[in-house]
Design a protein around this motif. Structure first.
Motif, PDB file in Angstrom:
ATOM      1  N   UNK A 135       0.797  -1.229   0.000  1.00 55.50           N
ATOM      2  CA  UNK A 135       0.000   0.000   0.000  1.00 55.50           C
ATOM      3  C   UNK A 135       0.826   1.274   0.000  1.00 55.50           C
ATOM      4  N   UNK A 136       2.160   1.143   0.041  1.00 60.83           N
ATOM      5  CA  UNK A 136       2.996   2.335  -0.110  1.00 60.83           C
ATOM      6  C   UNK A 136       2.640   3.095  -1.382  1.00 60.83           C
ATOM      7  N   UNK A 137       2.318   2.360  -2.448  1.00 64.93           N
ATOM      8  CA  UNK A 137       2.101   2.973  -3.750  1.00 64.93           C
ATOM      9  C   UNK A 137       0.674   2.848  -4.262  1.00 64.93           C
ATOM     10  N   UNK A 138      -0.272   2.429  -3.439  1.00 64.42           N
ATOM     11  CA  UNK A 138      -1.644   2.263  -3.933  1.00 64.42           C
ATOM     12  C   UNK A 138      -2.241   3.593  -4.389  1.00 64.42           C
ATOM     13  N   UNK A 139      -2.016   4.667  -3.636  1.00 60.57           N
ATOM     14  CA  UNK A 139      -2.580   5.964  -4.015  1.00 60.57           C
ATOM     15  C   UNK A 139      -2.082   6.400  -5.392  1.00 60.57           C
ATOM     16  N   UNK A 140      -0.772   6.358  -5.568  1.00 62.19           N
ATOM     17  CA  UNK A 140      -0.176   6.762  -6.843  1.00 62.19           C
ATOM     18  C   UNK A 140      -0.598   5.799  -7.944  1.00 62.19           C
ATOM     19  N   UNK A 141      -0.611   4.507  -7.629  1.00 64.32           N
ATOM     20  CA  UNK A 141      -1.013   3.518  -8.627  1.00 64.32           C
ATOM     21  C   UNK A 141      -2.420   3.750  -9.129  1.00 64.32           C
ATOM     22  N   UNK A 142      -3.335   4.057  -8.216  1.00 65.61           N
ATOM     23  CA  UNK A 142      -4.724   4.327  -8.611  1.00 65.61           C
ATOM     24  C   UNK A 142      -4.794   5.534  -9.545  1.00 65.61           C
ATOM     25  N   UNK A 143      -4.066   6.588  -9.195  1.00 63.94           N
ATOM     26  CA  UNK A 143      -4.087   7.795 -10.017  1.00 63.94           C
ATOM     27  C   UNK A 143      -3.503   7.550 -11.403  1.00 63.94           C
ATOM     28  N   UNK A 144      -2.412   6.792 -11.468  1.00 64.31           N
ATOM     29  CA  UNK A 144      -1.795   6.508 -12.757  1.00 64.31           C
ATOM     30  C   UNK A 144      -2.708   5.631 -13.618  1.00 64.31           C
ATOM     31  N   UNK A 145      -3.374   4.667 -13.004  1.00 64.07           N
ATOM     32  CA  UNK A 145      -4.301   3.819 -13.760  1.00 64.07           C
ATOM     33  C   UNK A 145      -5.432   4.657 -14.350  1.00 64.07           C
ATOM     34  N   UNK A 146      -5.904   5.655 -13.616  1.00 60.19           N
ATOM     35  CA  UNK A 146      -6.962   6.529 -14.124  1.00 60.19           C
ATOM     36  C   UNK A 146      -6.484   7.336 -15.329  1.00 60.19           C
ATOM     37  N   UNK A 147      -5.189   7.539 -15.403  1.00 62.70           N
ATOM     38  CA  UNK A 147      -4.623   8.297 -16.517  1.00 62.70           C
ATOM     39  C   UNK A 147      -4.249   7.417 -17.704  1.00 62.70           C
ATOM     40  N   UNK A 148      -4.600   6.163 -17.624  1.00 68.22           N
ATOM     41  CA  UNK A 148      -4.397   5.291 -18.766  1.00 68.22           C
ATOM     42  C   UNK A 148      -3.188   4.394 -18.704  1.00 68.22           C
ATOM     43  N   UNK A 149      -2.506   4.341 -17.557  1.00 71.09           N
ATOM     44  CA  UNK A 149      -1.317   3.513 -17.445  1.00 71.09           C
ATOM     45  C   UNK A 149      -1.632   2.128 -16.870  1.00 71.09           C
ATOM     46  N   UNK A 150      -0.802   1.180 -17.218  1.00 74.55           N
ATOM     47  CA  UNK A 150      -0.944  -0.214 -16.789  1.00 74.55           C
ATOM     48  C   UNK A 150      -0.005  -0.405 -15.592  1.00 74.55           C
ATOM     49  N   UNK A 151      -0.543  -0.422 -14.415  1.00 78.31           N
ATOM     50  CA  UNK A 151       0.249  -0.336 -13.188  1.00 78.31           C
ATOM     51  C   UNK A 151       0.425  -1.704 -12.528  1.00 78.31           C
ATOM     52  N   UNK A 152       1.660  -2.004 -12.149  1.00 81.72           N
ATOM     53  CA  UNK A 152       1.984  -3.243 -11.446  1.00 81.72           C
ATOM     54  C   UNK A 152       2.603  -2.894 -10.087  1.00 81.72           C
ATOM     55  N   UNK A 153       1.987  -3.402  -8.999  1.00 81.52           N
ATOM     56  CA  UNK A 153       2.513  -3.181  -7.654  1.00 81.52           C
ATOM     57  C   UNK A 153       2.697  -4.537  -6.975  1.00 81.52           C
ATOM     58  N   UNK A 154       3.900  -5.088  -7.014  1.00 81.65           N
ATOM     59  CA  UNK A 154       4.137  -6.353  -6.319  1.00 81.65           C
ATOM     60  C   UNK A 154       4.438  -6.112  -4.841  1.00 81.65           C
ATOM     61  N   UNK A 155       4.123  -7.099  -4.015  1.00 86.86           N
ATOM     62  CA  UNK A 155       4.496  -7.034  -2.596  1.00 86.86           C
ATOM     63  C   UNK A 155       5.680  -7.988  -2.396  1.00 86.86           C
ATOM     64  N   UNK A 156       6.733  -7.461  -1.787  1.00 84.45           N
ATOM     65  CA  UNK A 156       7.953  -8.247  -1.632  1.00 84.45           C
ATOM     66  C   UNK A 156       7.752  -9.549  -0.860  1.00 84.45           C
ATOM     67  N   UNK A 157       8.603 -10.514  -1.154  1.00 86.34           N
ATOM     68  CA  UNK A 157       8.686 -11.718  -0.327  1.00 86.34           C
ATOM     69  C   UNK A 157       8.928 -11.306   1.125  1.00 86.34           C
ATOM     70  N   UNK A 158       8.386 -12.078   2.043  1.00 91.37           N
ATOM     71  CA  UNK A 158       8.500 -11.797   3.479  1.00 91.37           C
ATOM     72  C   UNK A 158       7.824 -10.494   3.897  1.00 91.37           C
ATOM     73  N   UNK A 159       6.873 -10.041   3.097  1.00 89.67           N
ATOM     74  CA  UNK A 159       6.082  -8.858   3.405  1.00 89.67           C
ATOM     75  C   UNK A 159       4.612  -9.149   3.117  1.00 89.67           C
ATOM     76  N   UNK A 160       3.736  -8.677   3.990  1.00 84.70           N
ATOM     77  CA  UNK A 160       2.301  -8.699   3.738  1.00 84.70           C
ATOM     78  C   UNK A 160       1.736 -10.046   3.336  1.00 84.70           C
ATOM     79  N   UNK A 161       1.015 -10.056   2.210  1.00 78.39           N
ATOM     80  CA  UNK A 161       0.334 -11.262   1.745  1.00 78.39           C
ATOM     81  C   UNK A 161       1.206 -12.119   0.842  1.00 78.39           C
ATOM     82  N   UNK A 162       2.459 -11.729   0.645  1.00 76.19           N
ATOM     83  CA  UNK A 162       3.378 -12.542  -0.148  1.00 76.19           C
ATOM     84  C   UNK A 162       3.991 -13.640   0.699  1.00 76.19           C
ATOM     85  N   UNK A 163       4.622 -14.580   0.034  1.00 76.17           N
ATOM     86  CA  UNK A 163       5.090 -15.777   0.719  1.00 76.17           C
ATOM     87  C   UNK A 163       6.220 -15.500   1.711  1.00 76.17           C
ATOM     88  N   UNK A 164       6.137 -16.184   2.846  1.00 75.11           N
ATOM     89  CA  UNK A 164       7.215 -16.130   3.836  1.00 75.11           C
ATOM     90  C   UNK A 164       8.246 -17.191   3.474  1.00 75.11           C
TER      91      UNK A 164
END
Length: 311
Positions: A135-164
């Protein structure tokens, strides 16, 4: 168990940061929550070529099928939920965006939670800080997607919902997995962006991606992150480059690292922004009030301008 997991992640992040000298600030919330996630602070208008227009074209190719959900142990189970499709996603992600979550698999078979926003040939990779969350970049990602960009936000290993996993090396493979997914779902070009180690890994992954790189943003990014060498990367990336750092971050050590990256960059158009305060990474946007909102607008404009210059 919840407390133990948080302590483990915090301790690992602290060790990485101390090893880098530049250090890391604490995330907005230890659990990965961010009360501002999903807030739209930028008011710039959506151009006519934005996402909604492209969707109306009947000849547009169909999107490739999503990945199948994968069974794995998430890093922060107390802040992980499943989407209707069965993908794992961090609870900090706004509910209206959770259906955009998917599961990526890195070259070393680590499973990552990721958000794919927008569509089209013009991609943007957003890599978060160590110790922070998707979620560090969700705000910016949402705004960029609204402007027509294809946004990818991965969550690092050992963080959040990604694999431990047992170790936290090879995080550049997480960035590469994000770029590979962007290409798979239709992107032809990409703007690389990241905060702290996320900026370092984004630059390194961008050196050998088949996608055409159009620009680079690094916020509080160290010259080197473990075995990932950002200085070597920027010597190979001549695209427009924006580096941002707060002078008070880690008593000036972060600025020293960022200046080393700036000096090494071969970009014909490069800018070093010294953002008042002592915030680290995306906290320069999320916690700095009006100046943070202005910085977010500046970041979005830099992406737009970089794509305009690439035409």
């Amino acid at each position: 168990m919840k407390t133990v997991l948080k302590v483990r992640v915090a301790a690992a992040a602290a060790l990485v940061c101390l090893g880098l000298v530049s250090g890391c600030a604490s995330p907005a919330d230890e659990s990965g929550h961010d009360s501002k996630a999903g807030a739209a602070t930028s008011t710039a208008p959506v151009p006519s070529g934005a996402r909604g227009t492209r969707e109306a074209v009947s000849s547009a190719p169909a999107a490739p099928p999503d990945h199948e959900p994968v069974s794995y142990e998430p890093s922060w189970p107390d802040t992980t939920v499943r989407t209707a499709r069965g993908h794992r996603v961090n609870t900090c992600v706004p509910k209206d965006l959770r259906n955009k979550a998917t599961t990526l698999t890195t070259s070393d078979k680590v499973h990552l939670s990721a958000l794919v926003l927008g569509d089209g040939p013009d991609g943007v990779l957003l890599d978060h800080e160590q110790g922070y969350s998707i979620c560090s970049f969700v705000d910016i990602g949402r705004q960029l997607a609204k402007r027509g960009y294809h946004v990818m936000i991965p969550e690092y290993r050992n963080h959040g919902a990604s694999e431990e996993v047992a170790e936290n090396e090879h995080i550049d493979r997480d960035a590469r997995a994000g770029l590979a997914e962007l290409r798979r779902v239709g992107a032809k070009r990409v703007f690389l962006a990241g905060a702290s180690c996320g900026g370092t890994t984004a630059s390194v992954a961008g050196v050998d991606t088949p996608l055409r790189v159009v620009g680079l943003l690094m916020m509080s990014s160290p010259a080197r992150c473990g075995g990932v060498d950002g200085v070597a990367a920027v010597k190979k990336l001549s695209v427009p480059t924006l580096l941002v750092v707060s002078p008070g971050d880690m008593q000036g050590n972060a600025e020293k690292q960022v200046r080393e990256v700036y000096a090494a960059s071969v970009a014909r158009k490069k800018k070093l922004v010294i953002q008042k305060g002592e915030w680290h990474g995306t906290s320069m946007i999320k916690r700095a009030g009006a100046s943070g909102a202005a910085l977010q607008d500046r970041v979005i404009k830099f992406v737009v301008d970089s794509y305009a210059a690439a035409h």
